[in-house]
Design a protein around this motif. Structure first.
Motif, PDB file in Angstrom:
ATOM      1  N   CYS A  80      45.022  47.158  18.071  1.00  0.00           N
ATOM      2  CA  CYS A  80      45.987  47.688  19.018  1.00  0.00           C
ATOM      3  C   CYS A  80      46.170  49.182  18.796  1.00  0.00           C
ATOM      4  N   ASP A  81      46.488  49.867  19.867  1.00  0.00           N
ATOM      5  CA  ASP A  81      46.799  51.287  19.803  1.00  0.00           C
ATOM      6  C   ASP A  81      48.032  51.527  20.649  1.00  0.00           C
ATOM      7  N   TRP A 111      48.613  48.888  23.532  1.00  0.00           N
ATOM      8  CA  TRP A 111      47.440  48.313  24.189  1.00  0.00           C
ATOM      9  C   TRP A 111      46.606  47.620  23.130  1.00  0.00           C
ATOM     10  N   CYS A 112      46.146  46.414  23.421  1.00  0.00           N
ATOM     11  CA  CYS A 112      45.401  45.626  22.437  1.00  0.00           C
ATOM     12  C   CYS A 112      44.121  45.076  23.058  1.00  0.00           C
ATOM     13  N   GLY A 113      43.077  44.981  22.217  1.00  0.00           N
ATOM     14  CA  GLY A 113      41.835  44.419  22.706  1.00  0.00           C
ATOM     15  C   GLY A 113      40.817  44.210  21.605  1.00  0.00           C
ATOM     16  N   TYR A 114      39.724  43.573  21.953  1.00  0.00           N
ATOM     17  CA  TYR A 114      38.626  43.325  21.027  1.00  0.00           C
ATOM     18  C   TYR A 114      37.651  44.502  21.056  1.00  0.00           C
ATOM     19  N   PRO A 132      42.693  47.559  27.460  1.00  0.00           N
ATOM     20  CA  PRO A 132      41.605  46.575  27.469  1.00  0.00           C
ATOM     21  C   PRO A 132      41.806  45.443  28.476  1.00  0.00           C
ATOM     22  N   LYS A 133      43.049  45.167  28.848  1.00  0.00           N
ATOM     23  CA  LYS A 133      43.287  44.123  29.843  1.00  0.00           C
ATOM     24  C   LYS A 133      42.611  44.457  31.167  1.00  0.00           C
ATOM     25  N   TYR A 183      38.336  44.048  26.292  1.00  0.00           N
ATOM     26  CA  TYR A 183      37.617  44.834  25.287  1.00  0.00           C
ATOM     27  C   TYR A 183      37.909  46.324  25.450  1.00  0.00           C
ATOM     28  N   TRP A 184      37.955  47.024  24.311  1.00  0.00           N
ATOM     29  CA  TRP A 184      37.993  48.474  24.352  1.00  0.00           C
ATOM     30  C   TRP A 184      36.650  48.978  24.857  1.00  0.00           C
TER      31      TRP A 184
END
Length: 525
Positions: free
Chosen positions: A161-162, A191-194, A514-515, A520-521
């Protein structure tokens, strides 16, 4: 004859051109993340690093070698040979949500080696830009990439996450990146992602695989392919280890039950897993008939983070600081093709030196369009010659808040955060960061629950001078007793500053979410 150079970050591998001139050396560059100066066996670590120790003992230890205090600036200087004042990376790292990267008009080491006929491959951490596809590895000189584009994440889930960043908001995360739920206050946007990629494509099948094992395995696969190829190999392996979060398989942690500090104990396990991986890579080179023609180099990207298990004792400071503990790196060069063993080099070297050094190693030169700040150090490494450099610009960061009072007019402003090394002397100005000497943690000390030092507003000191050859721990400040040397080094900083480009540190872009990109980033422009 084929040669393999292996680099570990803290360094790049450099070889002489072989007499027959028919084949160029293979190059493998290995970088460790946040690996502390203390945290290798031959510097007194309380945990085992048998593979690293043996490789270093069989080669040349670089004991006057410098990197940058944080990730992106070190990696950018390694790849481009350019000081961060010339690429706009003076102020911080490249956060996943920020729309910028290493300038596209600065070619990389991979670009150079591809131009020399190399097959170029990157494994592990990138952290040099992702908001446009043009900033990602396959567009920066690499034929293949397997790893992550951001700067830190979970070791098993590849998730990070950032939050919103700009130059007016101080980075609050001690580890550098946030994991889910680590919101600093209700005003933060998260913001969060793989982030795991094979080339440009997201990888969805490795959840639960420890990244150190994964990146070792991918590197060995490339070595196996190289054994039957006539094309020379450039393999850039940038381990996630030993950056936070604190994660390692139990089998690597259990041997260190005698380490009472929980985070130091986990960190020891993380180091051991990396050391094992490096041993496995060395074994793969031998099994595939490449070892006799191999040079192996190891380097860190910055000093250890004491809040995440690392240590730099007896050096002062740690990751993010301009003290020696933030910048003096672990590094060595090894392998039979080096032709030297059991050596310790105390000659001055900087991470920006690797690009011109590699050019000499492969028997070529950078053309006039390349303007590296680095120096060719291959004669120093391969033949024991004197260093090609006499000074290092550590950094000039005009966006860190000014500290204290200006002491000298008509020269560099000593309120600005900066540091330079000239000969044996190092000058620090402005706010260099936490100035403590942190010993390895004992049972009663838990550094993860302590906070980074908050500077006393009444402390306005902003100028230090050290003879770092005689005083590498930066104990004796000479700024009052050697004012002429202070003025001399301020003038050096002023000269460098006159060549600087404006810092680049744009606010986060919500389009990074990422959503919006399949979870994904990845590029959003």
């Amino acid at each position: 004859m084929k040669i393999v150079c292996v680099f570990f970050v803290s360094f790049v591998c450099l070889l002489e051109k072989f007499a027959d001139g028919k084949k160029s050396p293979n190059i493998v560059f290995i970088v460790s993340d946040d690996y502390g100066f203390r945290d290798i066996g031959y510097h007194g670590a309380e945990f085992a690093t048998p593979n690293l120790d043996k490789l270093a003992a069989d080669g040349v230890k670089l004991e006057n070698y410098y990197v940058q205090p944080i990730c992106s600036p070190t990696r950018s200087q390694l790849m481009t040979g350019r000081y961060q004042i010339h690429t706009g990376l003076q102020h911080s790292i490249i956060w996943p949500s920020q729309p910028y990267g290493v300038p596209l008009d600065d070619p990389t080491m991979a670009d150079f080696l591809r131009g020399q006929g190399y097959s170029t491959h990157a494994v592990g951490k990138w952290h040099l830009g992702l908001y446009k596809k043009e900033h990602t590895p396959l567009h920066r000189g690499f034929d293949s990439f397997y790893g992550y584009w951001t700067g830190g994440e979970d070791y098993y889930k590849y998730y990070v996450c950032d939050r919103f960043h700009n130059r007016t908001i101080r980075d609050l995360s001690a580890s550098g990146f946030l994991l889910p739920g680590q919101i600093n206050n209700q005003q933060d946007v998260e913001w969060c992602g793989y982030d795991l990629r094979d080339g440009n494509e997201p990888v969805t099948t490795m959840n639960g695989t420890y990244s150190t094992h994964l990146y070792t395995r991918k590197s060995i696969e490339l070595i196996e392919k190289a054994s039957s190829s006539k094309q020379p190999l450039f393999l850039y392996l940038a381990y996630q280890a030993v950056h936070s979060p604190m994660e390692a398989p139990d089998k690597y942690i259990k041997p260190y039950s005698f380490i009472k500090n929980k985070y130091r104990r986990i960190y020891a396990g993380m180091v051991s897993a990396m050391d094992e991986g490096i041993g496995n890579i060395t074994a793969a080179l031998k099994q595939n008939g490449l070892w006799e023609d191999t040079i192996l180099i190891f380097t860190t990207d910055n000093g250890g983070q004491i809040l995440a298990g690392g240590n730099n004792w007896p050096l002062r400071g740690y990751k993010r600081t301009l003290w020696e503990g933030g910048m003096r790196g672990v590094g060595f060069v090894s392998g039979p093709a080096l032709g030297r063993s059991g050596q310790i080099s105390k000659e001055l070297m900087h991470v920006s030196d690797w690009l011109p050094t590699v050019a000499d190693m492969v028997g070529s030169k950078l053309n006039s369009s390349w303007k590296p700040d680095g120096e060719n150090q291959w004669p120093m490494i391969s033949k024991g010659k004197r260093s090609a450099r006499s000074q290092i610009l550590h950094n000039i960061d005009i966006w860190t808040p000014l500290k204290g009072n200006r002491l000298y007019n008509n020269t560099f402003d000593n309120r600005v955060r900066a540091a330079v090394r000239v000969g044996d002397y190092k000058l620090i100005t402005g706010d260099p960061g936490d100035d403590r000497w942190i010993p390895p943690p004992h049972e009663e000390i838990d550094l993860m629950t302590s906070k980074e030092k908050v500077t006393d507003p009444a402390d306005t000191k902003n100028l230090w001078l050290f003879n770092v050859r005689k005083d590498p721990s930066e104990v004796i400040d000479l700024s009052l007793t050697m004012p002429e040397k202070v003025v001399e080094l301020l003038a050096v900083l002023a000269t460098y500053n006159a060549t600087a480009v404006p810092p680049n540190y744009p606010p986060s872009d919500p389009n990074c979410d990422p959503k919006l990109h399949g979870g994904y980033w990845g590029p959003w422009e």
